[in-house]
Design a protein around this motif. Structure first.
Motif, PDB file in Angstrom:
ATOM      1  N   SER A  30       0.815  -1.221   0.000  1.00  0.00           N
ATOM      2  CA  SER A  30       0.000   0.000   0.000  1.00  0.00           C
ATOM      3  C   SER A  30       0.845   1.265   0.000  1.00  0.00           C
ATOM      4  O   SER A  30       0.342   2.344  -0.333  1.00  0.00           O
ATOM      5  N   THR A  31       2.107   1.146   0.352  1.00  0.00           N
ATOM      6  CA  THR A  31       2.980   2.327   0.376  1.00  0.00           C
ATOM      7  C   THR A  31       3.725   2.527  -0.948  1.00  0.00           C
ATOM      8  O   THR A  31       4.420   3.526  -1.110  1.00  0.00           O
ATOM      9  N   ASN A  33       4.209   3.365  -4.870  1.00  0.00           N
ATOM     10  CA  ASN A  33       3.646   3.929  -6.090  1.00  0.00           C
ATOM     11  C   ASN A  33       3.846   2.900  -7.188  1.00  0.00           C
ATOM     12  O   ASN A  33       4.908   2.276  -7.291  1.00  0.00           O
ATOM     13  N   TRP A  53       0.702   7.907  -4.817  1.00  0.00           N
ATOM     14  CA  TRP A  53       0.284   8.397  -3.512  1.00  0.00           C
ATOM     15  C   TRP A  53       0.527   9.891  -3.420  1.00  0.00           C
ATOM     16  O   TRP A  53       1.536  10.416  -3.906  1.00  0.00           O
ATOM     17  N   SER A  54      -0.430  10.590  -2.798  1.00  0.00           N
ATOM     18  CA  SER A  54      -0.259  12.017  -2.599  1.00  0.00           C
ATOM     19  C   SER A  54      -0.558  12.356  -1.142  1.00  0.00           C
ATOM     20  O   SER A  54      -1.011  11.515  -0.365  1.00  0.00           O
ATOM     21  N   GLY A  57      -2.910  10.788   1.863  1.00  0.00           N
ATOM     22  CA  GLY A  57      -3.161   9.360   1.676  1.00  0.00           C
ATOM     23  C   GLY A  57      -4.053   9.036   0.505  1.00  0.00           C
ATOM     24  O   GLY A  57      -4.587   7.938   0.417  1.00  0.00           O
ATOM     25  N   TYR A  59      -4.627   8.349  -3.515  1.00  0.00           N
ATOM     26  CA  TYR A  59      -3.921   7.945  -4.731  1.00  0.00           C
ATOM     27  C   TYR A  59      -4.499   8.706  -5.921  1.00  0.00           C
ATOM     28  O   TYR A  59      -5.705   8.833  -6.056  1.00  0.00           O
ATOM     29  N   TYR A  60      -3.605   9.173  -6.767  1.00  0.00           N
ATOM     30  CA  TYR A  60      -4.031   9.820  -7.999  1.00  0.00           C
ATOM     31  C   TYR A  60      -3.574   8.977  -9.182  1.00  0.00           C
ATOM     32  O   TYR A  60      -2.495   8.399  -9.168  1.00  0.00           O
ATOM     33  N   ASN A  77      -5.144  -3.021  -2.628  1.00  0.00           N
ATOM     34  CA  ASN A  77      -4.059  -3.207  -1.662  1.00  0.00           C
ATOM     35  C   ASN A  77      -4.228  -4.494  -0.860  1.00  0.00           C
ATOM     36  O   ASN A  77      -3.242  -5.076  -0.403  1.00  0.00           O
ATOM     37  N   ARG A 105       8.419   6.043  -2.922  1.00  0.00           N
ATOM     38  CA  ARG A 105       7.503   7.135  -3.273  1.00  0.00           C
ATOM     39  C   ARG A 105       8.220   8.360  -3.826  1.00  0.00           C
ATOM     40  O   ARG A 105       7.670   9.465  -3.783  1.00  0.00           O
ATOM     41  N   SER A 108       6.253  10.502  -6.254  1.00  0.00           N
ATOM     42  CA  SER A 108       5.206  11.424  -5.821  1.00  0.00           C
ATOM     43  C   SER A 108       5.611  12.880  -6.027  1.00  0.00           C
ATOM     44  O   SER A 108       4.762  13.769  -5.965  1.00  0.00           O
TER      45      SER A 108
END
Length: 131
Positions: A30-31, A33, A53-54, A57, A59-60, A77, A105, A108
């Protein structure tokens, strides 16, 4: 070490659909990208879509222009899996599709389109679209 295994590629006629899956190892999926890239014969590997991730918390999803409105990236996830739903496939979409993970990440910051932003890659799955 993160292992990525893609599946779902194949041969499809123009206008058809495929759904690619990428199963990831690791307890902290889940952490990560996640991104999808593709590489056609004689061409460089190119960004297709990313789920990034942005702050907060959330996601884009990001897409290269040529697939916007046709492809959708998503993730589960709980299953450590990222998907790429591809609709309205065109012969120009023919390529080997790769799943990639950015475990720190760093993408990000806006570099989600760069291969250098990703630490781990799958082996690829072939997508062939006939006209």
């Amino acid at each position: 070490q993160v292992q990525l295994v893609e599946s779902g590629g194949g041969l499809v006629q123009a206008g058809g659909s495929l759904r690619l899956s990428c199963a990831a190892s690791g307890r902290t999926f889940s952490t990560y990208n996640m991104g999808w890239f593709r590489q056609a014969p004689g061409k460089e590997r190119e960004f297709v879509a990313g789920i990034i991730w942005s702050v907060g918390g959330v996601y884009y999803a990001y897409y290269t222009d040529s697939v916007k409105g046709r492809f959708t990236i998503s993730r589960d996830n709980a299953k450590n899996t990222v998907y790429l739903q591809m609709n309205g496939l065109e012969p120009e979409d023919t390529a080997v599709y790769y799943c990639a993970a950015d475990t720190s990440r760093k993408s990000s910051s806006g570099t989600y389109f760069a291969t250098s932003a990703y630490d781990y890659w799958g082996q690829g799955t072939q997508v062939t679209v006939s006209s």
